[in-house]
Scaffold this active site. Structure first.
Site, PDB file in Angstrom:
ATOM      1  N   TYR A  56      16.721  29.105  10.448  1.00 28.27           N
ATOM      2  CA  TYR A  56      15.526  29.821  10.894  1.00 28.27           C
ATOM      3  C   TYR A  56      15.341  29.692  12.396  1.00 28.27           C
ATOM      4  O   TYR A  56      15.535  28.611  12.960  1.00 28.27           O
ATOM      5  CB  TYR A  56      14.284  29.259  10.201  1.00 28.27           C
ATOM      6  CG  TYR A  56      14.196  29.615   8.735  1.00 28.27           C
ATOM      7  CD1 TYR A  56      14.068  30.934   8.328  1.00 28.27           C
ATOM      8  CD2 TYR A  56      14.226  28.618   7.768  1.00 28.27           C
ATOM      9  CE1 TYR A  56      13.976  31.261   6.982  1.00 28.27           C
ATOM     10  CE2 TYR A  56      14.136  28.935   6.422  1.00 28.27           C
ATOM     11  CZ  TYR A  56      14.013  30.260   6.038  1.00 28.27           C
ATOM     12  OH  TYR A  56      13.924  30.569   4.716  1.00 28.27           O
ATOM     13  N   LYS A 108       0.849  -1.208   0.000  1.00 26.06           N
ATOM     14  CA  LYS A 108       0.000   0.000   0.000  1.00 26.06           C
ATOM     15  C   LYS A 108       0.880   1.251   0.000  1.00 26.06           C
ATOM     16  O   LYS A 108       2.098   1.175   0.245  1.00 26.06           O
ATOM     17  CB  LYS A 108      -0.909  -0.017   1.229  1.00 26.06           C
ATOM     18  CG  LYS A 108      -0.169  -0.022   2.557  1.00 26.06           C
ATOM     19  CD  LYS A 108      -1.119  -0.289   3.728  1.00 26.06           C
ATOM     20  CE  LYS A 108      -0.355  -0.390   5.033  1.00 26.06           C
ATOM     21  NZ  LYS A 108      -1.213  -0.862   6.142  1.00 26.06           N
TER      22      LYS A 108
HETATM   23  C1  LIG Z   1      -0.453  -1.977   6.672  1.00 23.40           C
HETATM   24  C2  LIG Z   1      -1.051  -3.263   7.105  1.00 23.40           C
HETATM   25  C3  LIG Z   1      -0.240  -4.361   7.410  1.00 23.40           C
HETATM   26  C4  LIG Z   1       1.279  -4.266   7.441  1.00 23.40           C
HETATM   27  O1  LIG Z   1       1.681  -3.641   8.647  1.00 23.40           O
HETATM   28  P1  LIG Z   1       3.244  -3.457   9.011  1.00 23.40           P
HETATM   29  O2  LIG Z   1       3.227  -2.932  10.392  1.00 23.40           O
HETATM   30  O3  LIG Z   1       3.797  -2.472   8.031  1.00 23.40           O
HETATM   31  O4  LIG Z   1       3.868  -4.783   8.878  1.00 23.40           O
HETATM   32  C5  LIG Z   1      -0.840  -5.563   7.706  1.00 23.40           C
HETATM   33  N1  LIG Z   1      -2.192  -5.677   7.726  1.00 23.40           N
HETATM   34  C6  LIG Z   1      -3.009  -4.640   7.471  1.00 23.40           C
HETATM   35  C7  LIG Z   1      -4.473  -4.819   7.519  1.00 23.40           C
HETATM   36  C8  LIG Z   1      -2.466  -3.402   7.146  1.00 23.40           C
HETATM   37  O5  LIG Z   1      -3.281  -2.362   6.895  1.00 23.40           O
END
Ligand SMILES: *Cc1c(COP(=O)(O)O)cnc(C)c1O
Length: 360
Positions: free
Chosen positions: A252, A35
């Site tokens: 800054y 994702k």
């Molecule tokens: C993003 C996600 C994962 C992976 O999580 P990590 O902590 O990056 O390993 C697994 N399951 C679901 C439903 C997610 O949304």
């Protein structure tokens, strides 16, 4: 001349990290989570790095279509399921497995006319209280799925809120087991933290994300200690060097003031590149491979570093913001965030080079 900043994505590191997942949980189906554009590494790069995964899991339906268009034939799992009935139609067309976490998604499934076309991951709310059914509704939904002709295989799923702390998964696992009791279906529970640390949550299929990119899912330590390799390196160069006298300020807000004479370097990297603006003085960085620290406030296009440990540094010297030498986890922790956020926030203006030792 382009600015000297460059992100390098290592396909080899992704392969290496996937192999570490397989070692931790032999024989399980592995959904590599891609994702958010492969956690900022690029969707196509992630698909290449995880070509040996059993399936890819993601959120975005346009990205799933691109994966299919580019020839990804293995399973794809949509982790938040359909957002509207059109998504269900796309899923049936493109063979996307769908999470079902909400009653109206069940209604939309009735419209699928091909028998057994859609695999479903029925989500249980084990305590995170974001997505998923409570126990009775979960069991009712399982029964209802069995009566919907378009539904193929059903897998039982939950997501853990606290897998990154010792014992944090216990209560959620108990709830999930109780909700699943007697239901004849496969199970998937584990994110990266549970893949690494909670064998009882390995179930039939894993869903690792951040660890595949070389980030730790835990609040302390770093991914190297877990045998993982950084899949992203962010590098730039010094574009100026300044000599400060005691009392001189930097950047800054003049938040850093020299106590003694010191040399500092100005790096072509700022928050518009995805470097965290909240990184305080002292955030780790490396110049010509030598560990040192940032000074003063991070600006849009520049940040400054202490050159005391690197007397030979000059304009043009290489700076690693994160990668194999400087842990993204350490930069994130110093900045009050997590490696996940830094990876995902790599800005579009940063050129990306792909490194693949296995490429012809
Ligand atoms: C993003 C996600 C994962 C992976 O999580 P990590 O902590 O990056 O390993 C697994 N399951 C679901 C439903 C997610 O949304």
């Amino acid at each position: 001349m382009p600015r000297p900043i460059l992100a390098t994505v290592s396909i080899d590191a992704m392969r290496h990290n996937l192999a570490r997942v397989r070692e931790r949980a032999v024989g399980r189906f592995v959904w590599a989570v891609v994702k958010a554009d492969g956690y900022g590494h690029g969707l196509a790069n992630a698909a290449r790095g995880f070509a040996d995964a059993d399936g890819l899991a993601l959120i975005e339906f346009d990205a799933a279509a691109r994966l299919r268009a580019h020839g990804w034939r293995r399973p794809l799992l949509m982790l938040e399921g359909a957002f509207d009935p059109d998504d269900v139609a796309q899923a049936a067309r493109e063979r996307l497995a769908l999470v079902v976490h909400e009653a109206r998604q069940l209604d939309w499934l009735q419209a699928v006319d091909a028998p057994g076309a859609l695999d479903v991951f029925l989500k249980f709310n084990s305590g995170m209280n974001r997505l998923g059914f409570a126990r009775e509704a979960f069991r009712d939904a399982f029964a209802r799925l069995g009566r919907i002709a378009g539904v193929g295989r059903v897998t039982l799923m939950t997501h853990l809120a606290d897998a990154d702390v010792p014992g944090g998964a216990d209560e959620a696992l108990r709830r999930f087991e109780a909700a699943c009791e007697g239901l004849p279906a496969r199970r998937t529970i584990a994110n990266s933290a549970a893949t690494l640390d909670v064998a009882a949550a390995h179930g039939d299929a894993l869903r690792p994300g951040v660890m595949l990119y070389g980030g730790t899912p835990f609040g302390d330590g770093d991914a190297r200690a877990l045998g993982l390799r950084a899949a992203m390196r962010l590098e730039s160069r010094l574009i100026a060097v300044q000599q400060l006298q005691p009392g001189d300020a930097v950047g800054y807000g003049s938040t850093f003031r020299a106590q003694r004479p010191m040399r500092i370097g100005v790096v072509a990297c700022g928050y518009a590149d995805g470097y965290p603006r909240h990184a305080p003085t002292g955030t780790p960085v490396a110049v010509d491979g030598v560990p040192t620290a940032t000074l003063g406030r991070v600006a849009m296009d520049m940040l400054t570093v202490d050159l005391e440990p690197v007397p030979a540094a000059r304009p043009g010297s290489r700076v690693e913001l994160w990668g194999d030498g400087v842990s993204i986890d350490a930069v994130a922790r110093a900045s009050g965030t997590i490696g996940y956020e830094l990876m995902c926030a790599l800005a579009r203006r940063v050129p990306v080079r792909v490194e693949d030792g296995a490429a012809p």
